[in-house]
Write a protein that holds these residues in place. Structure first.
Motif, PDB file in Angstrom:
ATOM      1  N   PRO A  38      95.206   8.676  55.263  1.00  0.00           N
ATOM      2  CA  PRO A  38      94.572   8.053  54.386  1.00  0.00           C
ATOM      3  C   PRO A  38      94.300   6.340  54.609  1.00  0.00           C
ATOM      4  N   ASP A  39      93.132   5.759  54.204  1.00  0.00           N
ATOM      5  CA  ASP A  39      93.176   4.519  54.527  1.00  0.00           C
ATOM      6  C   ASP A  39      93.527   4.020  52.991  1.00  0.00           C
ATOM      7  N   ALA A  40      92.913   2.407  52.905  1.00  0.00           N
ATOM      8  CA  ALA A  40      93.297   1.716  51.791  1.00  0.00           C
ATOM      9  C   ALA A  40      92.711   2.597  50.510  1.00  0.00           C
ATOM     10  N   SER A  41      91.394   2.807  50.618  1.00  0.00           N
ATOM     11  CA  SER A  41      91.098   3.401  49.321  1.00  0.00           C
ATOM     12  C   SER A  41      91.798   4.531  48.923  1.00  0.00           C
ATOM     13  N   THR A  44      95.278   8.761  46.792  1.00  0.00           N
ATOM     14  CA  THR A  44      94.943   9.194  45.201  1.00  0.00           C
ATOM     15  C   THR A  44      93.306   9.775  45.425  1.00  0.00           C
ATOM     16  N   SER A  61     106.965   8.626  55.757  1.00  0.00           N
ATOM     17  CA  SER A  61     105.795   8.204  55.535  1.00  0.00           C
ATOM     18  C   SER A  61     105.868   7.534  54.205  1.00  0.00           C
ATOM     19  N   PRO A  62     105.661   6.075  53.939  1.00  0.00           N
ATOM     20  CA  PRO A  62     105.595   5.535  52.595  1.00  0.00           C
ATOM     21  C   PRO A  62     104.727   6.117  51.516  1.00  0.00           C
ATOM     22  N   ASP A  63     103.724   7.009  51.889  1.00  0.00           N
ATOM     23  CA  ASP A  63     102.952   7.775  51.210  1.00  0.00           C
ATOM     24  C   ASP A  63     103.606   8.509  50.160  1.00  0.00           C
ATOM     25  N   ARG A  64     104.885   8.873  50.555  1.00  0.00           N
ATOM     26  CA  ARG A  64     105.597  10.052  49.655  1.00  0.00           C
ATOM     27  C   ARG A  64     105.609   9.674  48.245  1.00  0.00           C
ATOM     28  N   THR A  66     103.691   7.542  46.717  1.00  0.00           N
ATOM     29  CA  THR A  66     102.288   7.612  46.009  1.00  0.00           C
ATOM     30  C   THR A  66     102.198   9.182  45.576  1.00  0.00           C
TER      31      THR A  66
END
Lengths: 208, 394
Positions: A38-41, A44, A61-64, A66
């Motif tokens: 996933p990029d900056a956009s 979500t 992953s720091p996306d967790r 999120t």
């Protein structure tokens, strides 16, 4: 296999090699796997667009966070497997997943056994990847160790004016005395002799 | 004199602590690097985590014993109703304040042009909602993780603008490492995050800090030491030594003379690494003067039951927890454990466990065991009072 519809799985893994392995394994089981970074956009937007039934994401992953946040904001967003209300996984499965570094998020209503089988496959891939990496690392260290031991032997030979076999025996008996690995002792020998050489030059001057 | 055998020479004095590489993980890092854990006879292994979710999972499954946690996190883990509970004990607060609400330059300038008093969070929240209405499109703000003070503070701030705020402001989850990119791509127009992320956004001139978390909840407990409850029961002595070493680290952190060395330590690759290098040229770079982040002064480390209850009530208002009683909070926030550890170091603590949150505009004194103790102010946005007496039963 069964006539069940394939599940849509979003796979997020910063390691492209490992991601390929997981992806292949899950596709073989008949699932649709979306692989993307996933990029900056944002994640979500990606989750809203692709509507995955399940998200597999590596633990580092720091996306967790999120994803966690998404699940509190939106009832339809995938929920963390460790919290899933209908307990699709037993503790052993989850423990293995956490240990292997696999995190999973799942939307409500998917049969527990399907979820478990997907997690099991991912865990197997993560573990075998880990094992491969460990093996590589081991080989690398072994090579490194051999070089260090050779160097230490050379230094002993010069200092003690002896042959290689004697140098090796000396190194081994000191290592055994200190109950250390041969390579560890070799490193220490290198440190000490190299230090002594430098100091030695100084002390000769003082003596004169 | 015979030196006693260091504790960590005995088996079982090894402890594994997780941390997320933020500025306020400093107490753990400093305690390790300055040898404060060693001095207490502890062998501590620090495990870096990239998300709070991972830290939570590893604590839940016993891969680490505890660690640096968002203050609401132990409540959420211990008291959850809709999922398996993992009882956590909070023996000390590690830091207070440090969050900021940062807006991109466009929105920030809009607020300036509107003439609103930028120091008044209630006025700015209304102005923001007004701005969204007049442009006919919701404002997009990012929040990092649920069960965090930044998320709860952001919502409290927006709620002060009335029920309209919900439709005029869209909250989007974004991870802090992607925040700068999200600002650049205008995927979000503002955020509420911890440090160093606000400072980095300002440094890269992507946005301006509008409010500090301090303006929403003064001197709120931000991070705590959260340990698995079964671990604290089996290792009461170690837990006490752990609190002592971290308390010494917090004391060291509040001394500005140490911040040069601190920056050097935090920049090491095992800790925050090059994330903070961008801040190197700024004299206040480590601790943004507006955010009032601190670690020790004014009894910062005391785990107030009333503050635990306040956080739990905020989580409940977000449907993240059910009804929480004082007795439930008492299982998690443990001022008694802190008091014992602090007393053994000659640090005095308040004799009471709870106070009315929101009443104190300025630092004040309370009775300690040995004399007066200074306590930080605790004003809450909109002069709310959280009266524990009517809510916390003994």
């Amino acid at each position: 296999m069964s006539s069940q519809n394939p599940l849509r799985i979003l796979l997020i893994d910063k390691d492209p090699e490992r991601a390929s392995q997981v992806c292949e394994a899950l596709r073989l089981e008949g699932h649709d796997v979306i692989r993307q970074r996933p990029d900056a956009s944002g994640l979500t937007a990606a989750v809203a667009r692709d509507q995955p039934d399940m998200v597999i994401i590596d633990m580092d992953s720091p996306d967790r966070d999120t994803l966690e946040n998404m699940s509190t904001l939106n009832n339809h967003a995938p929920r963390p497997i460790v919290f899933s209300a209908n307990e699709p996984c037993d503790r052993t499965t989850m423990h293995a997943a956490v240990k292997a570094g696999v995190s999973a998020y799942v939307v409500d209503g998917i049969q527990p056994e399907r979820v478990r089988s997907i997690i099991d496959s991912a865990v197997v891939q993560f573990e075998s990847f880990q094992a491969l990496k460990a093996e590589l690392e081991e080989t690398r260290t072994a090579l490194e160790d051999r070089k260090v031991i050779e160097k230490a032997k050379g230094l002993i030979m010069r200092h003690e004016n002896c042959d290689e076999e004697t140098a090796h025996r000396m190194l081994r008996s000191v290592a055994m005395e200190h109950s250390e690995r041969l390579a560890v002792m070799a490193r220490r020998v290198i440190q000490i002799t190299e230090g002594k050489d430098r100091q030695g030059a100084g002390s000769v001057q003082r003596a004169s | 004199m015979v030196n006693p055998t260091p504790l960590h020479k005995h088996s079982g004095f090894h402890v594994k602590l997780g941390f997320v590489p933020l500025l306020d993980s400093a107490p753990l890092i400093v305690a390790r690097e300055l040898g404060l854990f060693d001095a207490e006879g502890l062998e501590v292994e620090l495990v870096r985590e990239e998300s709070w979710a991972s830290l939570r999972d590893k604590v839940s499954f016993g891969l680490v014993d505890g660690g640096h946690m968002l203050a609401p996190m132990p409540l959420s883990m211990s008291l959850a109703e809709d999922r398996p509970r993992v009882p956590i004990v909070v023996g000390m607060v590690l830091s207070r304040n440090g969050n900021g609400i940062t807006l991109n330059n466009t929105i920030y300038n809009h607020l300036i042009m509107s003439g609103v008093d930028l120091d008044d969070p209630i006025a700015t929240a209304s102005a923001l909602v007004q701005l969204a209405r007049s442009r006919g499109e919701p404002i997009r703000l990012a929040s990092v993780s649920p069960w965090s003070c930044h998320d709860l503070q952001l919502r409290d701030w927006l709620a002060s603008a009335g029920p309209d705020a919900q439709s005029q402001v869209q909250i989007i989850p974004v991870s802090p490492v992607q925040m700068a990119d999200a600002f650049r791509a205008e995927a979000v127009e503002g955020c509420c995050v911890g440090e160093p992320w606000n400072s980095l956004l300002e440094y890269e001139q992507l946005g301006r800090i509008l409010h500090s978390g301090h303006q929403i909840w003064q001197n709120a407990a931000e991070k705590v030491l959260g340990m698995r409850a079964d671990w604290t029961e089996q290792h009461a002595t170690m837990h006490r030594h752990l609190i002592r070493s971290l308390l010494a680290a917090c004391q060291w952190l509040d001394n500005p003379h140490n911040h040069g060395l601190l920056r050097e330590i935090l920049a090491r690759p095992d800790y925050l690494g090059n994330r903070i290098n961008a801040l190197d040229s700024h004299p206040y770079s480590l601790f943004h003067p507006r955010l009032h982040q601190h670690f020790f002064r004014h009894s910062a480390n005391f785990p107030w039951i009333s503050q635990g209850h306040w956080l739990a009530s905020r989580l409940a208002s977000r449907q993240q927890l059910g009804k929480v009683t004082g007795e439930m909070v008492r299982q998690v926030f443990r001022p008694d454990l802190f008091r014992d550890a602090a007393a053994s170091m000659g640090i005095d603590t308040p004799v009471i466990d709870s106070k009315t949150e929101g009443r104190h505009q300025k630092p004040f004194t309370l009775s300690g065991r040995y004399g007066p103790v200074s306590v930080a102010s605790d004003r809450l946005l909109g002069s709310q009072l959280h009266d524990w007496k009517s809510k916390v039963s003994d």
